[in-house]
Design a protein around this motif. Sequence first.
Motif, mmCIF file in Angstrom:
data_model
loop_
_atom_site.group_PDB
_atom_site.id
_atom_site.type_symbol
_atom_site.label_atom_id
_atom_site.label_comp_id
_atom_site.label_asym_id
_atom_site.label_seq_id
_atom_site.Cartn_x
_atom_site.Cartn_y
_atom_site.Cartn_z
ATOM 1 N N TRP A 264 8.375 14.929 1.485
ATOM 2 C CA TRP A 264 7.431 14.583 0.235
ATOM 3 C C TRP A 264 7.297 12.791 0.487
ATOM 4 N N GLU A 265 6.193 12.441 0.913
ATOM 5 C CA GLU A 265 5.902 11.034 1.246
ATOM 6 C C GLU A 265 5.146 10.725 -0.177
ATOM 7 N N THR A 266 5.412 9.756 -0.725
ATOM 8 C CA THR A 266 4.798 9.002 -1.644
ATOM 9 C C THR A 266 4.196 7.685 -1.123
ATOM 10 N N ALA A 267 3.192 7.213 -1.925
ATOM 11 C CA ALA A 267 2.322 5.925 -1.567
ATOM 12 C C ALA A 267 1.832 5.180 -2.735
ATOM 13 N N ILE A 268 1.515 3.888 -2.624
ATOM 14 C CA ILE A 268 0.554 3.169 -3.617
ATOM 15 C C ILE A 268 -0.590 3.001 -2.867
ATOM 16 N N VAL A 269 -1.639 3.343 -3.526
ATOM 17 C CA VAL A 269 -3.118 3.221 -3.444
ATOM 18 C C VAL A 269 -3.713 2.151 -4.217
ATOM 19 N N THR A 270 -4.412 1.147 -3.536
ATOM 20 C CA THR A 270 -5.261 0.208 -4.261
ATOM 21 C C THR A 270 -6.673 0.163 -3.442
ATOM 22 N N PRO A 271 -7.488 -0.606 -4.334
ATOM 23 C CA PRO A 271 -8.842 -0.945 -3.710
ATOM 24 C C PRO A 271 -8.424 -1.805 -2.569
ATOM 25 N N ALA A 272 -9.299 -1.761 -1.504
ATOM 26 C CA ALA A 272 -9.111 -2.781 -0.141
ATOM 27 C C ALA A 272 -8.879 -4.184 -0.773
ATOM 28 N N SER A 273 -9.445 -4.648 -1.877
ATOM 29 C CA SER A 273 -9.443 -6.118 -2.438
ATOM 30 C C SER A 273 -8.922 -5.674 -3.876
ATOM 31 N N HIS A 274 -7.483 -5.939 -4.147
ATOM 32 C CA HIS A 274 -7.099 -5.946 -5.452
ATOM 33 C C HIS A 274 -6.918 -6.887 -6.307
ATOM 34 N N SER A 275 -6.762 -6.959 -7.503
ATOM 35 C CA SER A 275 -6.673 -7.920 -8.559
ATOM 36 C C SER A 275 -5.685 -8.626 -8.571
ATOM 37 N N ALA A 276 -5.453 -9.726 -9.145
ATOM 38 C CA ALA A 276 -4.365 -10.591 -9.447
ATOM 39 C C ALA A 276 -3.381 -9.858 -10.152
ATOM 40 N N ALA A 277 -3.602 -9.288 -11.261
ATOM 41 C CA ALA A 277 -2.817 -8.290 -11.889
ATOM 42 C C ALA A 277 -2.049 -7.286 -11.277
ATOM 43 N N ALA A 278 -2.853 -6.523 -10.205
ATOM 44 C CA ALA A 278 -2.273 -5.596 -9.480
ATOM 45 C C ALA A 278 -1.370 -6.069 -8.154
ATOM 46 N N SER A 279 -1.338 -7.553 -7.865
ATOM 47 C CA SER A 279 -0.647 -8.017 -6.903
ATOM 48 C C SER A 279 0.682 -8.181 -7.795
ATOM 49 N N VAL A 280 0.573 -8.727 -9.045
ATOM 50 C CA VAL A 280 1.887 -9.086 -9.771
ATOM 51 C C VAL A 280 2.411 -7.847 -9.919
ATOM 52 N N LEU A 281 1.845 -6.723 -10.085
ATOM 53 C CA LEU A 281 2.671 -5.392 -10.476
ATOM 54 C C LEU A 281 3.406 -4.904 -8.961
ATOM 55 N N LEU A 282 2.695 -4.992 -8.246
ATOM 56 C CA LEU A 282 3.183 -4.758 -6.637
ATOM 57 C C LEU A 282 4.311 -5.443 -6.100
ATOM 58 N N ASP A 283 4.390 -6.661 -6.686
ATOM 59 C CA ASP A 283 5.685 -7.564 -6.457
ATOM 60 C C ASP A 283 6.802 -7.114 -7.178
ATOM 61 N N MET A 284 6.402 -6.545 -8.346
ATOM 62 C CA MET A 284 7.317 -6.092 -9.145
ATOM 63 C C MET A 284 8.098 -4.646 -8.714
ATOM 64 N N VAL A 285 7.202 -3.969 -8.093
ATOM 65 C CA VAL A 285 7.699 -2.524 -7.392
ATOM 66 C C VAL A 285 8.341 -2.793 -6.429
ATOM 67 N N ALA A 286 8.284 -3.932 -5.601
ATOM 68 C CA ALA A 286 9.120 -4.081 -4.164
ATOM 69 C C ALA A 286 8.629 -5.603 -3.557
ATOM 70 N N PRO A 287 9.301 -6.423 -3.237
ATOM 71 C CA PRO A 287 9.111 -7.442 -2.588
ATOM 72 C C PRO A 287 7.564 -7.030 -1.430
ATOM 73 N N ARG A 288 7.113 -8.116 -1.304
ATOM 74 C CA ARG A 288 5.789 -7.743 -0.703
ATOM 75 C C ARG A 288 5.993 -7.434 0.932
ATOM 76 N N SER A 289 7.298 -8.142 1.227
ATOM 77 C CA SER A 289 7.376 -7.778 2.653
ATOM 78 C C SER A 289 7.919 -6.588 3.223
ATOM 79 N N ARG A 290 8.176 -5.730 2.154
ATOM 80 C CA ARG A 290 8.562 -4.209 1.960
ATOM 81 C C ARG A 290 7.439 -3.395 1.980
ATOM 82 N N LEU A 291 6.257 -3.784 1.534
ATOM 83 C CA LEU A 291 4.995 -2.982 1.249
ATOM 84 C C LEU A 291 4.043 -3.457 2.070
ATOM 85 N N GLN A 292 3.866 -2.587 3.295
ATOM 86 C CA GLN A 292 3.050 -2.894 4.419
ATOM 87 C C GLN A 292 2.184 -1.628 4.397
#
Length: 294
Positions: A264-292
């Motif tokens: 079972w593979e889970t993933a995060i889906v975002t628009p190709a260009s996401h909002s500042a709020a979405a970027s902050v949320l993703l940083d809270m989920v995991a450091p940017r270096s881990r989310l490629q």
Amino acid sequence: MELRQLEYFVAVAEECHFTRAAQRMHVAQSGLSASIRSLERELGATLFLRSTRQVELTEAGRALLVEARRALTNVAAAKDAVAAVQGLLRGRLAVGTIQCLCTVDLPGVLARFSRAHPGVDIQLRHDSSGALVEQVRAGRLDVAFVTRPPRIPDEVMVTPLDTLPMMLACGPEHPFAERDSVDLRELDGLPFVDYHPDWGTRDTVDRLLAANCLDRHVALEVNDVHSLLDLVGNGLGVAILPGNFVHKGSRARFVPLTGPAPTWETAIVTPASHSAAASVLLDMVAPRSRLQPV
């Protein structure tokens, strides 16, 4: 053409009803209808087929809907970018998720986000993975946590999150219940309990069994994990589920699968260009270096 006209147009298109759209936008129906008529005159095209019972998009309306959503998303992103430069986050953050995400403590993440950025209105939706991906593509969601989709629309970006083994779930009296393991091929022809089509785990299992030419009969379909486990636990069918569902506290027994065992593979889906709020949320989920993204 004004942004307000596009907002009214999208509301009518999504509600398929002028009265509900007016209520959603907190305006008088007469004003909303006049705005839509003005937009149709400006474009020289009829956008809706109106009747006493329903409202449907015309071909011109369907074409405009794609671009209207994109335009509104871009305007929201522009406002977010300016706010971010000023050290502020405001506006809306629309998040979608499947049930039993498990790999992310989403309620905890959203609570931390809300405390840190009280000016952002958080909206949360539960749905199937396929529906959530489509809502991201259409601009109705900023972020979605899903089962990794087999097909990725051009307008979205998919970032792998986690991979977990899937296991056989069966009732305590089932012949497999006391086994150390079960080969996937032994499930040929058994009755299954599963989610509706378009749910991520259902799609994963459907593809796996079809690829191995195994006959599968889904006798019972549900839309929540607790009902599924109750049915399995009472012997009404078997299921193939992520292994961490074993902690749900049901009567169902979980047995490891061998052979071409599924994951079972889970993933995060975002628009190709996401909002500042979405970027902050993703940083809270995991450091940017881990989310490629892939």
